[in-house]
Design a protein around this motif. Structure first.
Motif, PDB file in Angstrom:
ATOM      1  N   TYR A 196      39.997  37.505  21.696  1.00 55.46           N
ATOM      2  CA  TYR A 196      38.711  37.420  22.405  1.00 55.46           C
ATOM      3  C   TYR A 196      37.842  36.263  21.891  1.00 55.46           C
ATOM      4  N   GLN A 197      38.240  35.651  20.769  1.00 54.16           N
ATOM      5  CA  GLN A 197      37.457  34.528  20.250  1.00 54.16           C
ATOM      6  C   GLN A 197      37.871  33.227  20.941  1.00 54.16           C
ATOM      7  N   LEU A 198      37.049  32.208  20.797  1.00 51.61           N
ATOM      8  CA  LEU A 198      37.324  30.903  21.414  1.00 51.61           C
ATOM      9  C   LEU A 198      38.111  30.071  20.400  1.00 51.61           C
TER      10      LEU A 198
ATOM     11  N   PHE B 132      24.281  39.679  22.736  1.00 54.42           N
ATOM     12  CA  PHE B 132      24.824  39.143  23.989  1.00 54.42           C
ATOM     13  C   PHE B 132      26.259  39.630  24.181  1.00 54.42           C
ATOM     14  N   SER B 133      27.027  39.622  23.109  1.00 59.43           N
ATOM     15  CA  SER B 133      28.415  40.076  23.222  1.00 59.43           C
ATOM     16  C   SER B 133      28.470  41.572  23.503  1.00 59.43           C
ATOM     17  N   ALA B 134      27.503  42.329  22.988  1.00 60.51           N
ATOM     18  CA  ALA B 134      27.482  43.770  23.282  1.00 60.51           C
ATOM     19  C   ALA B 134      27.250  43.981  24.774  1.00 60.51           C
TER      20      ALA B 134
ATOM     21  N   TYR C 264      32.588  45.337  20.202  1.00 61.20           N
ATOM     22  CA  TYR C 264      32.039  44.066  20.675  1.00 61.20           C
ATOM     23  C   TYR C 264      32.041  43.083  19.515  1.00 61.20           C
ATOM     24  N   CYS C 265      31.924  41.799  19.855  1.00 56.89           N
ATOM     25  CA  CYS C 265      32.093  40.780  18.825  1.00 56.89           C
ATOM     26  C   CYS C 265      31.050  40.913  17.726  1.00 56.89           C
ATOM     27  N   GLY C 266      29.778  40.939  18.104  1.00 61.58           N
ATOM     28  CA  GLY C 266      28.766  41.053  17.047  1.00 61.58           C
ATOM     29  C   GLY C 266      27.339  40.919  17.533  1.00 61.58           C
TER      30      GLY C 266
ATOM     31  N   PRO D  48      25.685  36.698   9.868  1.00 62.01           N
ATOM     32  CA  PRO D  48      24.334  37.107  10.279  1.00 62.01           C
ATOM     33  C   PRO D  48      24.227  37.330  11.788  1.00 62.01           C
ATOM     34  N   ASN D  49      25.361  37.146  12.480  1.00 59.45           N
ATOM     35  CA  ASN D  49      25.411  37.342  13.932  1.00 59.45           C
ATOM     36  C   ASN D  49      25.466  38.800  14.330  1.00 59.45           C
ATOM     37  N   ILE D  50      25.802  39.696  13.383  1.00 58.23           N
ATOM     38  CA  ILE D  50      26.102  41.081  13.772  1.00 58.23           C
ATOM     39  C   ILE D  50      24.817  41.883  13.931  1.00 58.23           C
TER      40      ILE D  50
ATOM     41  N   CYS E 265      27.447  29.673  16.718  1.00 52.10           N
ATOM     42  CA  CYS E 265      27.624  30.827  15.820  1.00 52.10           C
ATOM     43  C   CYS E 265      28.725  30.551  14.800  1.00 52.10           C
ATOM     44  N   TYR E 266      29.851  30.017  15.264  1.00 51.65           N
ATOM     45  CA  TYR E 266      30.929  29.660  14.336  1.00 51.65           C
ATOM     46  C   TYR E 266      30.411  28.627  13.330  1.00 51.65           C
ATOM     47  N   ALA E 267      29.674  27.651  13.841  1.00 54.67           N
ATOM     48  CA  ALA E 267      29.210  26.569  12.972  1.00 54.67           C
ATOM     49  C   ALA E 267      28.337  27.103  11.845  1.00 54.67           C
TER      50      ALA E 267
END
Ligand code: SF4
Length: 200
Positions: A123-125, A175-177, A170-172, A39-41, A94-96
């Motif tokens: 690029y991920q943590l 903010f990442s964009a 971008y990740c999703g 749902p982050n995208i 977000c991962y959680a």
């Protein structure tokens, strides 16, 4: 399902990032089922495009089942968005949220093993993601299958291009964009400065 293979629920963030983890986990003897919970995208059209890309590849190329799980965008806004540009806190939250849904689905469907494609991307943590999934898996009584897929990122990039898959820049989240756009501008400015220095 192949005889003797170990069922595994594989949370997937997108099609291109699923290519190598699926292949490598199958080589190890796992039989992954993909779980979509992202749902982050943003915006929604981008979300739908990534999901459609994943489903088409899963159906036509990889022949792997895809479970579309909860995608609670309002919850993401409440639980993740308030972290704003604090990337460490934001990505952990977000991962959680996404991996908790994957673990819930794994448990509900009788899987004992859970993993994620998230960390094929450099690029991920990586450590944050491992910590989050490890805690969640333990709390749901699941075994986390954790592999460092990052060495296969160039292969994933090449194969996804060959397959003509949609590849995001971008990740999703929004903010990442913004962060990706800033990063591209900074890289362009650095190249210009380097060129100018060479011709000075
Ligand atoms: S950068 Fe990616 S992982 Fe981090 S909050 Fe945004 S969408 Fe989630």
């Amino acid at each position: 399902m192949g005889v003797g293979r170990i069922p595994l629920l594989l949370h997937a963030c997108c099609g291109p990032c699923s290519l190598e983890p699926l292949r490598l986990l199958r080589e190890e003897g796992f039989e992954p089922t993909i779980c979509w919970s992202n749902p982050n995208i943003q915006p929604r059209e981008e979300h739908n495009l990534r999901l459609a890309t994943l489903r088409e590849w899963a159906r036509d190329v990889a022949r792997v089942d895809v479970v579309v799980a909860g995608d609670d965008r309002d919850l993401w806004e409440r639980a993740v968005a308030p972290h704003g540009f604090d990337r460490a806190a934001r990505c952990r939250a977000c991962y959680a949220l996404r991996l908790a849904e994957a673990c819930r689905v794994a448990r509900e469907r009788g899987f004992a093993h859970v993993s994620t494609t998230l960390v094929v991307s450099p690029y991920q943590l990586f450590d944050t993601c491992r910590d989050v999934l490890g805690r969640l898996a333990a709390s749901w009584g699941l075994e986390m299958v954790w592999r460092d897929f990052r060495a296969w990122y160039p292969e994933a990039t090449a194969r996804s291009r060959e397959l003509g898959m949609y590849r995001q820049s971008y990740c999703g989240c929004r903010f990442s964009a913004a962060e990706a756009t800033i990063g591209r501008h900074e890289a362009r400015d650095a190249r210009k400065a380097a060129r100018a220095a060479r011709h000075a």
